[in-house]
Enzyme design. Sequence first.
Site, PDB file in Angstrom:
ATOM      1  N   GLY A 209      74.517 -54.820-116.130  1.00  0.00           N
ATOM      2  CA  GLY A 209      73.255 -55.104-115.447  1.00  0.00           C
ATOM      3  C   GLY A 209      72.561 -53.830-115.017  1.00  0.00           C
ATOM      4  CG  ASN A 210      68.693 -53.503-114.681  1.00  0.00           C
ATOM      5  OD1 ASN A 210      68.033 -53.848-113.716  1.00  0.00           O
ATOM      6  ND2 ASN A 210      68.591 -54.087-115.865  1.00  0.00           N
TER       7      ASN A 210
END
Length: 403
Positions: A209-210
Amino acid sequence: MPARIVLGVGAGIAAYKACELLRLLTESGHQVRVVPTPGALRFVGEATWAALSGQPVTASAWDDVHEVAHVRLGREAELVVVAPATADLLARAAAGRSDDLLTAVLLTARCPVVFAPAMHTEMWEHPATRANVATLRARGCLVIDPASGRLTGADSGPGRLPDPAELYAVAVAALARGTAGGGPDLAGRRVVVSAGGTREEIDPVRFIGNWSSGRQGYALARAAAARGAKVSVVSANVGLADPAGAEATHVVSARQLRSAMLAAAAGADAVVMAAAVADFRPEARSDVKIKKTGAAPEPVRLTQNPDILRELAAAREPGQVIAGFAAETDNVLANGRAKLAAKGCDLLVVNQVGPGLALGTGDNEAVVLGADGSETPVPRGPKEALADVVWDLVAARLTAQPG
Ligand code: CTP
């Protein structure tokens, strides 16, 4: 800047949520006069409104006649927010009636007027209500689409009053636009915004993810709604209440985001890709949790995700404006120009990312690059301010075309 605001309250059960909206308005220093309809007082009483606003509460034009309140309140108001706006109240406002203090105030007000409708889905979708909403919008009022979800009974669908904090954000945006002399310049336009960050699953419990919080995308959605646009927001893993006035679709991965964006972009006037999309995803997702074995773990092989912005730009409909964001850590402007050309979009908001910058924070600082060679610097400030600059630039590119 503290302002004089009239909070109109219609006779719907969502009146209790307007108490929270009132608190948010007064806590930020605004002077709020609550004008409930007489029926609204059956849901929330006068004492509650008076205590929360610190102001007298009047529902009937026959009270305090010597003050000519219906004229004074409307004339002095810098913003009128009506929440909840019932089907009956919308009908009376559209017809120009003045059978209680609130409708009289609506006739005398010359400031921005925001209606937040809340009612059962059938009432919202009835042609009579649709026509009343269209009339009010054509007169320059901002009528926010209700949220979808659980209604008063067991039913659910469009008709819920949006989250009070979200309503507050739209109300202050409309106030700021009114003070600056701007109106709902995106009325009649349909815009699509992506927000958040995609997640690419490795196994049922892990993902790549980020740090994107979705706040910039939600600020864009809110700002567009406050300027009168019909807004679709495609939201990837955002832990915030849906933006008021926007129709939200929730997705997880880049490929889901792509499908939702392509579907929403059909027929839209403008598309803004504010989501942080994972460029890569695991080549294969394990159906079971990957276990420690004691030996060195297997590497996770990655494969490239589709470039959604590039695809949207390549498939753009005539007149459609496409905007993207670029997160850069170095050579910000040069990389931004190259990216704008590579993606083929009309506008690219370039910001520097790194520790404490942009991603996951409340503030943003950026330069908006235009395919026409323009450069619009946006000083460090709230994501709402950047959102308004983006819509200013989008609106300027749309004005050449009919709405
Ligand atoms: N974007 C997209 N699809 C992707 C990757 C990015 O639509 N697979 C969009 C983002 O929403 C953003 C813009 O492209 O509007 C630029 O994103 P950014 O991460 O800065 O650029 P990348 O294309 O990923 O390029 P790089 O990582 O090589 O800098």
